[in-house]
Design an enzyme around this catalytic site. Structure first.
Site, PDB file in Angstrom:
ATOM      1  N   GLU A 104       0.650  -1.368   0.237  1.00 33.82           N
ATOM      2  CA  GLU A 104      -0.007  -0.146   0.129  1.00 33.82           C
ATOM      3  C   GLU A 104       0.667   1.554   0.206  1.00 33.82           C
ATOM      4  OE1 GLU A 104      -2.821   0.698   3.013  1.00 33.82           O
ATOM      5  OE2 GLU A 104      -3.498   2.091   2.645  1.00 33.82           O
TER       6      GLU A 104
ATOM      7  N   LYS B  72      -2.293  -2.388  -3.204  1.00 31.47           N
ATOM      8  CA  LYS B  72      -3.329  -0.929  -2.476  1.00 31.47           C
ATOM      9  C   LYS B  72      -2.913   0.034  -2.548  1.00 31.47           C
ATOM     10  CE  LYS B  72      -5.656  -0.186   1.820  1.00 31.47           C
ATOM     11  NZ  LYS B  72      -6.939  -1.058   2.156  1.00 31.47           N
TER      12      LYS B  72
HETATM   13  P1  13P Z   1      -9.353   4.111   3.399  1.00 34.03           P
HETATM   14  O1  13P Z   1     -10.062   3.341   2.940  1.00 34.03           O
HETATM   15  O2  13P Z   1     -10.580   4.617   5.128  1.00 34.03           O
HETATM   16  O3  13P Z   1      -8.721   4.764   3.094  1.00 34.03           O
HETATM   17  O4  13P Z   1      -8.220   2.843   4.626  1.00 34.03           O
HETATM   18  C1  13P Z   1      -8.291   1.844   4.135  1.00 34.03           C
HETATM   19  C2  13P Z   1      -6.601   1.693   4.495  1.00 34.03           C
HETATM   20  O5  13P Z   1      -6.614   0.240   4.949  1.00 34.03           O
HETATM   21  C3  13P Z   1      -5.359   2.026   5.297  1.00 34.03           C
HETATM   22  O6  13P Z   1      -4.410   2.662   5.047  1.00 34.03           O
END
Ligand code: 13P
Length: 341
Positions: free
Chosen positions: A178, A220
Site C-alpha cells: 500500500e 493497494k
Molecule cells: P481508507 O479506505 O479509510 O482510506 O482506509 C483504508 C486503509 O486500510 C488505509 O490504510
C-alpha cells in the site's frame, strides 16, 4: 516460498463481486472514529463493534473476500468466546493482518514520514500465520505539498514496502503493498497523478530488486484524484479514466489484483469511482476495494455504541458492501443508493 498458494490467496482476495474490509484501525485511529459517534474507546467496545461487522453474515459471505485486522483484534474473542478470526473464516472471508507499526518523521525531510516495523517482522509473521492470517498489509504514506514529496521519502518508503513484501512471501503470507499518496491537500488531479506515478514506479522497481513475486501480492493504491482542498474538482469519469491510465503505465499484468483505499472520499464517491473504472473494462488485473472509511462510516454512525442499534448498523454495512460489490463488476447504479435510502 509456495508461489501457487500465494497466487491462489491473492486471486481469492480480488474475486469479482467481492472486496476487502479494512478494519485494521490502530487504537489511536479507532478512537477518532469512536469520538465522532460518542463511543468510549475501550477494548470491549472495539471488540463489540468489530464483532458486529464480522457477524453481518450476508455482507461477509457475498461481498467481502478478506478482512484486514489490527494486532489486538486477531487475538480477540467474540462475546460468546468464539475467536473473531473464526467468525471471519466461517463466512468464507480470509483473515489478514496489518503489520506495519505506523510512521515516524523522516530525518532531514520536514513534513515527511517513513513507515516502520521491519525489525521484528521475521519473528512476528509465523505467529500471525498460525493465528489464521493469510495476508498482511503495510501502508506507506506520501504527502503532497510545496517541495514534497522528496526522492528521499519516495525511496525510503518504497524500499520498506518491498522489504516487507519479501519477508511476507518468505513466510507464506500474501503482502498487500500500500503506497498511499494522501488526498488531503489543495493539489489538482494531475499533480496527484504525477506523484502517484513516481511512487508506483519506485515501488515496483524496489519490489523487483527485492525479488518479490508479483503473482503473489495485491496492490493497494490511491486513485488519481484532486486533493480535498483543491478548488478544481475532477468528475467521476475523469478520475476513472486517469486512474486506469496511470495504473496501466505502472502496474505489471502479473499482479493479480488492485484493491483501492478510499482515503477520505465520500461513501458514494468511492463506489462510483470503482464502478466507473470497471466499466472501462479490458484490464489486465482485477480492480476491487479495500475500504476502511467508505465501508464503515455508515455502520459506525448507525451503531453509535448502542446494542439496540446493532441490526441497523449491520444493514448499513451490508448496503455499502453490496454497492461496492456491484462496483467491482461495473454494475452499480446511483439509483440503487436512493432506493435503499
Ligand atoms: P481508507 O479506505 O479509510 O482510506 O482506509 C483504508 C486503509 O486500510 C488505509 O490504510
Amino acid at each position: 516460498m509456495n508461489l501457487d498458494e500465494l497466487n491462489r490467496v491473492a486471486n481469492a482476495m480480488v474475486t469479482p463481486g467481492k472486496g476487502i474490509l479494512a478494519a485494521d484501525e490502530s487504537t489511536g485511529t479507532i478512537k477518532r472514529r469512536f469520538d465522532a459517534i460518542g463511543v468510549e474507546n475501550t477494548e470491549d467496545n472495539r471488540r463489540d463493534y468489530r464483532e458486529l461487522l464480522f457477524r453481518s453474515t450476508e455482507a461477509m459471505r457475498d461481498c467481502i473476500s478478506g478482512v484486514i485486522l489490527y494486532d489486538e483484534t486477531i487475538w480477540q474473542k467474540a462475546r460468546d468466546g468464539t475467536p473473531l478470526v473464526k467468525l471471519i473464516e466461517q463466512t468464507g472471508a480470509i483473515p489478514g493482518i496489518k503489520v506495519d507499526e505506523g510512521t515516524k518523521p523522516l530525518p532531514g525531510c520536514p513534513n515527511e514520514v517513513v513507515t516502520i516495523g521491519l525489525d521484528k517482522l521475521t519473528e512476528r509473521l509465523p505467529k500471525y500465520l498460525e493465528q489464521g492470517a493469510r495476508f498482511a498489509k503495510w501502508r506507506a504514506v506520501i504527502d503532497i505539498g510545496p517541495g514534497i514529496p522528496t526522492h528521499t521519502a519516495i525511496h525510503a518508503n518504497a524500499h520498506a514496502l518491498a522489504r516487507y513484501a519479501a519477508l511476507c512471501q518468505a513466510a507464506g503470507i500474501v503482502p498487500i503493498v500500500e503506497p498511499e499518496v494522501l488526498m488531503d491537500g489543495d493539489n489538482d488531479i494531475d499533480r496527484c497523478y504525477e506523484v502517484t506515478q513516481w511512487m508506483l514506479k519506485e515501488t515496483f522497481h524496489e519490489l523487483y530488486y527485492n525479488r518479490v513475486a508479483l503473482e503473489g501480492m495485491v496492490l493497494k493504491p490511491n486513485m488519481a484524484i484532486a486533493g480535498k482542498k483543491s478548488p478544481k474538482r475532477a468528475g467521476v469519469d475523469e478520475v476513472a479514466e486517469k486512474t486506469v491510465r496511470l495504473l496501466k503505465a505502472c502496474v505489471p499484468a502479473a499482479v493479480p489484483g488492485i484493491a483501492f483505499l478510499s482515503g477520505g472520499q465520500s461513501d458514494e464517491e468511492a463506489t462510483a469511482h470503482l464502478d466507473a473504472m470497471n466499466r472501462i473494462g479490458n484490464l489486465p488485473w482485477k480492480l476491487t476495494f479495500s475500504y476502511g472509511r467508505a465501508l464503515q462510516a455508515a455502520p459506525q454512525k448507525a451503531w453509535s455504541g448502542r446494542p439496540e442499534n446493532v441490526a441497523a448498523a449491520q444493514r448499513a454495512f451490508t448496503h455499502r458492501a453490496r454497492m461496492n460489490g456491484l462496483a467491482t463488476r461495473g454494475q452499480w447504479r446511483a439509483d440503487l443508493e436512493r432506493k435503499a435510502a
